[in-house]
Motif scaffolding. Sequence first.
Motif, PDB file in Angstrom:
ATOM      1  N   ALA A 120     109.472 -12.453 -36.161  1.00  0.00           N
ATOM      2  CA  ALA A 120     109.387 -12.362 -34.707  1.00  0.00           C
ATOM      3  C   ALA A 120     109.131 -13.750 -34.106  1.00  0.00           C
ATOM      4  CB  ALA A 120     108.273 -11.405 -34.305  1.00  0.00           C
ATOM      5  N   GLY A 121     109.403 -13.842 -32.815  1.00  0.00           N
ATOM      6  CA  GLY A 121     109.075 -15.043 -32.069  1.00  0.00           C
ATOM      7  C   GLY A 121     110.007 -16.222 -32.291  1.00  0.00           C
ATOM      8  N   LEU A 122     111.180 -16.003 -32.851  1.00  0.00           N
ATOM      9  CA  LEU A 122     112.117 -17.102 -33.068  1.00  0.00           C
ATOM     10  C   LEU A 122     112.827 -17.447 -31.758  1.00  0.00           C
ATOM     11  CD1 LEU A 122     113.701 -16.079 -36.496  1.00  0.00           C
ATOM     12  CD2 LEU A 122     111.851 -17.702 -36.065  1.00  0.00           C
ATOM     13  N   PRO A 123     113.066 -18.722 -31.523  1.00  0.00           N
ATOM     14  CA  PRO A 123     113.727 -19.113 -30.276  1.00  0.00           C
ATOM     15  C   PRO A 123     115.160 -18.595 -30.212  1.00  0.00           C
ATOM     16  CG  PRO A 123     113.549 -20.979 -31.776  1.00  0.00           C
ATOM     17  CD  PRO A 123     112.734 -19.873 -32.371  1.00  0.00           C
ATOM     18  N   TYR A 124     115.615 -18.380 -28.980  1.00  0.00           N
ATOM     19  CA  TYR A 124     116.988 -17.955 -28.674  1.00  0.00           C
ATOM     20  C   TYR A 124     117.289 -16.509 -29.084  1.00  0.00           C
ATOM     21  CZ  TYR A 124     117.364 -23.033 -28.497  1.00  0.00           C
ATOM     22  OH  TYR A 124     117.146 -24.347 -28.234  1.00  0.00           O
ATOM     23  N   LEU A 125     116.307 -15.805 -29.621  1.00  0.00           N
ATOM     24  CA  LEU A 125     116.535 -14.422 -30.007  1.00  0.00           C
ATOM     25  C   LEU A 125     115.795 -13.491 -29.065  1.00  0.00           C
ATOM     26  CD1 LEU A 125     116.297 -14.455 -33.921  1.00  0.00           C
ATOM     27  CD2 LEU A 125     118.314 -14.707 -32.462  1.00  0.00           C
ATOM     28  N   ALA A 126     116.409 -12.341 -28.788  1.00  0.00           N
ATOM     29  CA  ALA A 126     115.813 -11.366 -27.885  1.00  0.00           C
ATOM     30  C   ALA A 126     114.884 -10.399 -28.604  1.00  0.00           C
ATOM     31  CB  ALA A 126     116.916 -10.588 -27.166  1.00  0.00           C
ATOM     32  N   GLY A 127     114.726 -10.549 -29.890  1.00  0.00           N
ATOM     33  CA  GLY A 127     113.852  -9.680 -30.668  1.00  0.00           C
ATOM     34  C   GLY A 127     113.692 -10.248 -32.054  1.00  0.00           C
ATOM     35  N   PRO A 128     113.021  -9.513 -32.944  1.00  0.00           N
ATOM     36  CA  PRO A 128     112.793 -10.008 -34.303  1.00  0.00           C
ATOM     37  C   PRO A 128     114.104 -10.181 -35.071  1.00  0.00           C
ATOM     38  CG  PRO A 128     111.337  -8.166 -33.789  1.00  0.00           C
ATOM     39  CD  PRO A 128     112.356  -8.219 -32.698  1.00  0.00           C
ATOM     40  N   LEU A 129     114.134 -11.182 -35.905  1.00  0.00           N
ATOM     41  CA  LEU A 129     115.261 -11.406 -36.807  1.00  0.00           C
ATOM     42  C   LEU A 129     115.035 -10.596 -38.077  1.00  0.00           C
ATOM     43  CD1 LEU A 129     117.820 -13.087 -37.711  1.00  0.00           C
ATOM     44  CD2 LEU A 129     116.172 -14.661 -38.767  1.00  0.00           C
ATOM     45  N   GLY A 130     116.007  -9.748 -38.426  1.00  0.00           N
ATOM     46  CA  GLY A 130     115.927  -8.998 -39.665  1.00  0.00           C
ATOM     47  C   GLY A 130     116.618  -9.755 -40.780  1.00  0.00           C
ATOM     48  N   LEU A 131     115.957  -9.843 -41.940  1.00  0.00           N
ATOM     49  CA  LEU A 131     116.496 -10.598 -43.058  1.00  0.00           C
ATOM     50  C   LEU A 131     116.365  -9.769 -44.332  1.00  0.00           C
ATOM     51  CD1 LEU A 131     117.607 -13.371 -44.097  1.00  0.00           C
ATOM     52  CD2 LEU A 131     115.219 -13.973 -44.574  1.00  0.00           C
ATOM     53  N   ALA A 132     117.402  -9.809 -45.172  1.00  0.00           N
ATOM     54  CA  ALA A 132     117.373  -9.147 -46.476  1.00  0.00           C
ATOM     55  C   ALA A 132     117.954 -10.092 -47.514  1.00  0.00           C
ATOM     56  CB  ALA A 132     118.176  -7.849 -46.445  1.00  0.00           C
ATOM     57  N   VAL A 133     117.331 -10.145 -48.679  1.00  0.00           N
ATOM     58  CA  VAL A 133     117.829 -10.930 -49.801  1.00  0.00           C
ATOM     59  C   VAL A 133     117.706 -10.074 -51.054  1.00  0.00           C
ATOM     60  CG1 VAL A 133     117.254 -13.172 -48.803  1.00  0.00           C
ATOM     61  CG2 VAL A 133     115.563 -11.966 -50.200  1.00  0.00           C
ATOM     62  N   GLY A 134     118.539 -10.370 -52.038  1.00  0.00           N
ATOM     63  CA  GLY A 134     118.463  -9.587 -53.265  1.00  0.00           C
ATOM     64  C   GLY A 134     119.372 -10.128 -54.338  1.00  0.00           C
ATOM     65  N   GLY A 135     119.286  -9.502 -55.493  1.00  0.00           N
ATOM     66  CA  GLY A 135     120.120  -9.878 -56.620  1.00  0.00           C
ATOM     67  C   GLY A 135     120.199  -8.738 -57.613  1.00  0.00           C
ATOM     68  N   GLU A 136     121.176  -8.826 -58.508  1.00  0.00           N
ATOM     69  CA  GLU A 136     121.302  -7.800 -59.524  1.00  0.00           C
ATOM     70  C   GLU A 136     122.019  -8.362 -60.744  1.00  0.00           C
ATOM     71  OE1 GLU A 136     125.187  -5.105 -58.733  1.00  0.00           O
ATOM     72  OE2 GLU A 136     123.679  -4.989 -57.133  1.00  0.00           O
ATOM     73  N   TRP A 137     121.751  -7.736 -61.861  1.00  0.00           N
ATOM     74  CA  TRP A 137     122.471  -7.985 -63.104  1.00  0.00           C
ATOM     75  C   TRP A 137     123.001  -6.644 -63.591  1.00  0.00           C
ATOM     76  CZ3 TRP A 137     121.592  -5.708 -67.832  1.00  0.00           C
ATOM     77  CH2 TRP A 137     122.357  -6.201 -68.903  1.00  0.00           C
ATOM     78  N   ARG A 138     124.254  -6.652 -64.027  1.00  0.00           N
ATOM     79  CA  ARG A 138     124.880  -5.392 -64.430  1.00  0.00           C
ATOM     80  C   ARG A 138     125.736  -5.609 -65.680  1.00  0.00           C
ATOM     81  NH1 ARG A 138     127.324  -4.652 -60.016  1.00  0.00           N
ATOM     82  NH2 ARG A 138     129.537  -4.851 -60.520  1.00  0.00           N
TER      83      ARG A 138
END
Length: 958
Positions: A542-560
Amino acid sequence: MTETPICRSVRRLFAGGGAVGLLALALPALPLPAAAQEAAPKPVARVEVTGSNIRRSEAETASSVITVNRTDIERSGKNTVAELLQDLAVDNQGSVPTSFGNGFAAGASGISLRGLGAASTLVLLNGRRMAPYGLADDGQKQFSDLNVIPTDAVDRIEVLKDGASAIYGSDAIAGVVNIILRRDYTGNTVRLSRGATKEWDGKQTNLAFTKGLGSLDTDRYNFLFSIEYKKFDETWLRDHARDHIGSIDLRPWGYSAVEALGGTGAIVPGSGTAGSAINGNVRNPADPANYYNRGDLAGAGFTRTFPGAACSNFTNHPQGDPGGGCLIDSTRLFNQIEPKQENISFFARGTWQATPDIQAYSEFNYYTSQTDSSTTPTTVSGSVGYPGGPVNNGIVQLGADHPDNPYFGTAARLRYLAADLGPRVSNIDSNFLRWIGGVKGTNYGWDWDTSLLYSRNHVNNNQTGYLQRDAAFALLDPSPANVAAAQANPLYAALPAGTFWRIGENTALNSPAVYAALSQRIGNAAHSEIGQWDFKGTREFAGLPYLAGPLGLAVGGEWRHEKTELRPTAGTERGNIIGLGYSAYAGQRNVFALYSEALAPLGYNIEASAAMRWDHFTDVGNSYTPKAGLKWTPTREFALRGTFARGFRAPSSAENGVGGLAAYSTASDPTRCALGVPGTCDPASVAVITSPNPDLSPERSRSYNLGIIWDPLPRTSISVDYWTIKRKSEINQQQVDAAIASGSVARDPTSTSGIPGDPGAITAVLTRYVNSAETKVRGIDIDGRYNHRLPDDYGNFTFDVKYTHLFEWTRSEQDGTSRDYAGTHGNCDVTNCTGTPDNRANVRFGWDRKDWRVSANVNYRGKLDNTFFKDDPDGCASHYANGADAPSGCELASFTTLDLVVRWKPMPQLEVFGSIQNVFDKIAPLDPLTYGAQSYNPLDYEGARGRFYSVGARYTFN
């Protein structure tokens, strides 16, 4: 987040008020006056939606998604998830129906979004992969079997209609089907249903029990399991013999034996070819252009006659003028509309709230099935292929001394339908399991989830009724070469010297030992498995400049780790099984992936999303797949949305591994056609030998989606989406007709018409898997929903429509040629040659009042031009006996069915339900071209089976 009108319409779908189909996507709310904010509903619960790893409300996404909840499934009247999904307008050519019991992937069922094939549609179970079905469709395309899903355990199904490789990796070119099972449940439910056709056959039994105990809120645990038993009795074509359904003798409808549509056993005089007759057709050694039936007492050049071989002794089928042959309607006698299948599926899930912030979970799926299918008896002359090349069985003959040879004293070619062996039968056993163990929680502002997954599928396919080539050739013509070759068969070697296989009227003279040598039980096994570890984390900043709301972020990885193996059917590795081609493959690889995703609310009610994924395959290298989305809400009732995505599909082991495929396709012979050889200008069955290609590159795609969502009235929602998918480096067999034109064929020079320059009949077409140029598919989806409260407590009326139109489905080859298949009977290189309808629609009319729910469901498949592609210079793909285009106007009629479903709840614990599928008993239009069914299109399965009734009840107790 404040709930908008669009959000509310979507939430009604999730709450159980929706019909099959519409997820109207909503957008951030506009600012409201203070008074309105005070009266605003509570914030929408945030969940994870298919196509994104960022938790949000159901209505917050730029992608187009269809959601089918439990109520929708019940209102459809369908008994399985596969039946439900394959009726959707977005499904098209390439889906694998359970009714196709004689295909490469018999016993399974798959979905093909946008007609791009089951291999390009990723099917997930609770958001994660499962092992593909062991038998690849058409020997090439691996897919997930929808039959493994226990219907009572399904919470909802989400169908993402645009590319999602940036989120899920390979195979999501056409979209994603995410089947979400129940996460928690308390209580006990028993459900029983029973159904049958109007002929009182094809009975279906479904018995399910679901139990759940423990509350996460009070007990800190929940355990549930669901076990389901299904039995589907076979449905025989002979019991549904109405009009053209199931008939290979289409002469009453104007067709002829020239196109192999005049029954089994016809002779085409002067062509050097003949069908396989139940009493045997033989070729005149002195006149190779003509065959004669063994029952013909005036056969040219006969040295013996056989009054007992008269056609009337074998069949009462109308003969007409079969060119001197003996006709039977073999497919109607021996084939099925639907095979027999019996299966048990089991699902269990346990959840433990270890701490307020950490939850452990485990899931287990098990499925076992037995499928028994039947098809016509084998012929003695069906040519096959194996990795060493084609095997020409067209040279089979009755030896000079064979007692049933009308040309006794001279060997003569034979065309015989071995009905004395009985039908060819496949018994398929499939076993599937899947286990997940994982932990998820919230720490330091991050929601995280990690799990281990293991899944496998094992299939055994045992077959009877097929001829061993070595024994058959030696028992029909005991030449020194044939006898020497057959000595490797111990059952033949044990027979007395001079033993013959007696045919036609003399089959009673054969000993059991003769049949044991001729036809043994054969089989093969297939195995696929996946092992996977994954991790993902999401949070908001939350509170990032130029954004009207919170920025949602997702990161991940997998091995198959992926592994697949199909062992060849015993004998096919050397071409020794007449009429059964070779199919085998083996391969394994590791896959590593990293991905990230962001969701940014901008000013002016605009929301932007972006995702990126990197995959590394140990056999084909790296892939980078981005996705971006944008949505704008200018008013509370109206929204614009759009996405762009890249996708890919890595080649399967069947395509780039070790092995090969020998199968059949449909093609004409332009060389012999130009010479005027009768019957060669029209499509006929040809053997195709295809080799794997280790140098294949992954398929690549780009997809675009632009849509609107509009709530013009309360309880009303409409969405319109225009979409395009471009797939490059597409992995296909070389086009069969192109391979024929280039001369990549094997021919039988001894099977000629006598016309000068006749090179002989094609015995096999030689191809390999290649990365062809591209496929472009574009169309429009229209989804609409209207809900109206009737006056005076008469309940609610609902109306849903889902419509998909294809503007084009164009495949371009490396030589620059292009073919548009939209609205035609092509592409016949894809499953079943079912055609590519350019119009499909689902419409539902519903009425709910107190304890009653009534639904009328309409399913529509548009007309098809009976051409292989648009503007085909060869014109219509089929013709009547008089040479006119067939069907009339070279067009297959559209097909529409109406299903009626009624549910009544006389008490809180009990619900009684019933349905009528195909209420008006509509008959499927005649389709002479498809090989997935006989004389009707597999898409129109309901019109072959006819009206179907079912009743059942569900009882819930604590």
